[in-house]
Motif scaffolding. Structure first.
Motif, mmCIF file in Angstrom:
data_model
loop_
_atom_site.group_PDB
_atom_site.id
_atom_site.type_symbol
_atom_site.label_atom_id
_atom_site.label_comp_id
_atom_site.label_asym_id
_atom_site.label_seq_id
_atom_site.Cartn_x
_atom_site.Cartn_y
_atom_site.Cartn_z
ATOM 1 N N LYS A 9 0.828 -1.206 0.000
ATOM 2 C CA LYS A 9 0.000 0.000 0.000
ATOM 3 C C LYS A 9 0.859 1.251 0.000
ATOM 4 O O LYS A 9 0.568 2.217 -0.724
ATOM 5 N N VAL A 10 1.932 1.230 0.781
ATOM 6 C CA VAL A 10 2.814 2.398 0.868
ATOM 7 C C VAL A 10 3.598 2.609 -0.424
ATOM 8 O O VAL A 10 3.621 3.711 -0.974
ATOM 9 N N ILE A 11 4.234 1.559 -0.915
ATOM 10 C CA ILE A 11 5.073 1.740 -2.102
ATOM 11 C C ILE A 11 4.235 1.980 -3.361
ATOM 12 O O ILE A 11 4.662 2.675 -4.283
ATOM 13 N N GLY A 12 3.026 1.410 -3.392
ATOM 14 C CA GLY A 12 2.191 1.554 -4.577
ATOM 15 C C GLY A 12 1.792 2.987 -4.865
ATOM 16 O O GLY A 12 1.625 3.374 -6.028
ATOM 17 N N THR A 13 1.672 3.801 -3.820
ATOM 18 C CA THR A 13 1.242 5.188 -3.982
ATOM 19 C C THR A 13 2.230 6.005 -4.801
ATOM 20 O O THR A 13 1.879 7.047 -5.356
ATOM 21 N N VAL A 14 3.440 5.543 -4.914
ATOM 22 C CA VAL A 14 4.485 6.289 -5.631
ATOM 23 C C VAL A 14 4.351 6.148 -7.148
ATOM 24 O O VAL A 14 4.889 6.960 -7.900
ATOM 25 N N GLY A 15 3.604 5.160 -7.620
ATOM 26 C CA GLY A 15 3.547 4.861 -9.048
ATOM 27 C C GLY A 15 3.122 6.022 -9.926
ATOM 28 O O GLY A 15 3.849 6.432 -10.847
ATOM 29 N N TYR A 33 -1.747 11.220 -2.530
ATOM 30 C CA TYR A 33 -0.716 11.720 -3.435
ATOM 31 C C TYR A 33 -0.142 13.059 -2.979
ATOM 32 O O TYR A 33 0.990 13.397 -3.322
ATOM 33 N N ASP A 34 -0.929 13.835 -2.226
ATOM 34 C CA ASP A 34 -0.440 15.146 -1.803
ATOM 35 C C ASP A 34 0.133 15.148 -0.389
ATOM 36 O O ASP A 34 0.486 16.212 0.127
ATOM 37 N N PHE A 35 0.234 13.981 0.238
ATOM 38 C CA PHE A 35 0.837 13.929 1.570
ATOM 39 C C PHE A 35 2.335 14.153 1.450
ATOM 40 O O PHE A 35 2.997 13.605 0.575
ATOM 41 N N ILE A 36 2.889 14.961 2.329
ATOM 42 C CA ILE A 36 4.276 15.423 2.205
ATOM 43 C C ILE A 36 5.281 14.275 2.102
ATOM 44 O O ILE A 36 6.239 14.343 1.325
ATOM 45 N N LEU A 37 5.068 13.195 2.863
ATOM 46 C CA LEU A 37 6.026 12.088 2.814
ATOM 47 C C LEU A 37 5.941 11.317 1.500
ATOM 48 O O LEU A 37 6.949 10.786 1.016
ATOM 49 N N VAL A 38 4.745 11.251 0.912
ATOM 50 C CA VAL A 38 4.590 10.630 -0.405
ATOM 51 C C VAL A 38 5.326 11.461 -1.450
ATOM 52 O O VAL A 38 5.999 10.915 -2.344
ATOM 53 N N VAL A 39 5.210 12.779 -1.342
ATOM 54 C CA VAL A 39 5.891 13.676 -2.272
ATOM 55 C C VAL A 39 7.410 13.500 -2.180
ATOM 56 O O VAL A 39 8.106 13.362 -3.199
ATOM 57 N N ILE A 40 7.931 13.496 -0.957
ATOM 58 C CA ILE A 40 9.377 13.342 -0.754
ATOM 59 C C ILE A 40 9.851 11.992 -1.269
ATOM 60 O O ILE A 40 10.874 11.897 -1.967
ATOM 61 N N LEU A 41 9.125 10.930 -0.939
ATOM 62 C CA LEU A 41 9.497 9.584 -1.365
ATOM 63 C C LEU A 41 9.510 9.468 -2.888
ATOM 64 O O LEU A 41 10.421 8.868 -3.468
ATOM 65 N N SER A 42 8.515 10.054 -3.538
ATOM 66 C CA SER A 42 8.417 9.975 -5.000
ATOM 67 C C SER A 42 9.568 10.712 -5.680
ATOM 68 O O SER A 42 10.212 10.186 -6.600
ATOM 69 N N ILE A 43 9.841 11.932 -5.232
ATOM 70 C CA ILE A 43 10.897 12.737 -5.851
ATOM 71 C C ILE A 43 12.275 12.116 -5.607
ATOM 72 O O ILE A 43 13.110 12.053 -6.525
ATOM 73 N N ALA A 44 12.513 11.643 -4.390
ATOM 74 C CA ALA A 44 13.803 11.029 -4.074
ATOM 75 C C ALA A 44 14.009 9.750 -4.881
ATOM 76 O O ALA A 44 15.116 9.484 -5.365
ATOM 77 N N THR A 45 12.957 8.965 -5.031
ATOM 78 C CA THR A 45 13.053 7.730 -5.814
ATOM 79 C C THR A 45 13.424 8.036 -7.254
ATOM 80 O O THR A 45 14.299 7.384 -7.849
ATOM 81 N N PHE A 46 12.765 9.033 -7.828
ATOM 82 C CA PHE A 46 13.052 9.408 -9.213
ATOM 83 C C PHE A 46 14.492 9.866 -9.371
ATOM 84 O O PHE A 46 15.200 9.427 -10.288
#
Length: 364
Positions: A42-48, A251-264
């Motif tokens: 559930k956590v990692i899927g949100t980054v897609g 998608y707009d939660f701050i930790l999701v944003v940080i995780l997505s950008i850092a992953t990219f």
């Protein structure tokens, strides 16, 4: 001809897999069966989906939109095919719903409204209207970004975007962790070219972060820093929250944003490694070419596989309930690979038609 950037293919494939996970994880796991595994996915899927939007900013934002000839090509090669594809899949999905392998059919009046952008898709197709809106605004946003050089204005706009796009929307989920129902939402809507979908203003953050990564603005951060504060810490916090009977997977939660950008950003640094492994590179590029088709078909292909398992093997959903979590993970990995292989087989047939290849599957 531009040299192919293999890390972008890798990001596209990863985003594709994560989107599959978002829509199929409950076929194998849920909050009652192997909850720890379910929460992980559930956590990692949100980054897609954020990865797809960041990729759009990375690849499309720094184009010469001032050139009328290029802008015309942009319309014919990028925007119009996307629009046609959306209209085709909007109808096709509802036809496929009558198989009852994944979703129930919608009223055709709702499909008509969605086709003319007069109503929500009420499905995973929401991503396409949002992308169409981003593509419509891309030339204007790009030219504004390149021509407005006032540093004070840029800073004010950036602060407003971060506040409205992620910080303010993060308040209510955080307050819910301590039992407070905070009626807080962002009044400023910064998605001047967006759609009425989840996240709203945050898609501008993802789009612009893709451009920032393209310009190398995050290269100053060491990989170790990005891994620790951009991957491990955000993931750990969100994963721990799942065990409190709360969720912050927006998608707009701050930790999701940080995780997505850092992953990219970290994945852009894999270019050298990918260039040294020809077989892995070939596989990634191959899958990347039909990743859009996987996005469009995976829900129904995955649903059909599950129905087949129910009828042929007598398995009950979620499939993982009958197995140890480790065995369930292996079966789930096989399930995802099977979805991709079946879509690849279907694409190999469908792409023979030029119209379908170009305007339905978006394969150039």
């Amino acid at each position: 001809m531009k040299e192919r950037v293999y890390s972008m293919d890798a990001i596209r494939v990863l985003a594709m897999i994560l989107v599959i996970i978002v829509h199929t994880k409950s076929n194998f796991f849920n909050s009652d069966v192997h909850f720890a595994v379910f929460a992980f996915f559930k956590v990692i899927g949100t980054v897609g989906v954020p990865l797809f939007v960041i990729l759009t900013g990375y690849l499309m934002f720094d184009r010469n939109y001032k050139d009328n000839a290029y802008l015309q090509r942009y319309l014919s090669r990028n925007l119009f095919p996307l629009l046609i594809s959306y209209e085709v899949w909007n109808v096709a999905w509802n036809i496929l719903r009558y198989t009852h392998v994944a979703e129930n059919p919608q009223k055709w009046s709702a499909i008509f409204k969605a086709a003319f952008f007069m109503g929500d898709t009420v499905s995973a197709l929401w991503y396409l209207p949002m992308t169409i809106a981003l593509y419509l605004g891309m030339p204007i946003l790009s030219m504004a970004c390149h021509n407005i050089t006032s540093k004070p204005y840029q800073k004010v706009l950036l602060i407003a975007l971060i506040l409205s796009g992620t910080l303010i929307p993060s308040v209510a989920p955080l307050a819910s962790l301590v039992g407070h129902n905070a009626q807080i939402h962002s009044v400023l809507r910064m998605n001047i070219f967006g759609a009425s979908v989840w996240g709203e203003s945050v898609w501008m953050i993802y789009l612009l972060s893709g451009y920032a990564i393209y310009k190398g603005l995050l290269k100053k951060f060491k990989a170790s820093i990005l891994i620790l504060f951009g991957i491990v810490l955000p993931f750990s916090c969100m994963y721990a929250i799942e065990f409190t009977n709360h969720t912050v997977q927006n998608y707009d939660f701050i930790l999701v944003v940080i995780l997505s950008i850092a992953t990219f950003e970290l994945l852009t640094r894999t270019e050298k490694a990918l260039s040294l492994h020809e077989k892995i590179r070939f596989l990634i590029v191959k899958i990347s070419t039909f990743s859009f088709a996987v996005y469009m078909m995976h829900i129904f292909v995955g649903g059909a596989i599950c129905r087949a398992l129910e009828k042929a093997a007598g398995m009950q959903m979620p499939v993982g309930s009958a197995f140890h979590w480790g065995a369930g993970l292996i079966l789930y990995a096989i399930y995802i690979v099977t979805i991709v292989l079946i879509v690849w087989f279907l694409v190999s047939i469908l792409k023979k038609n030029t119209f379908i290849r170009r305007y339905v599957l978006l394969m150039k």
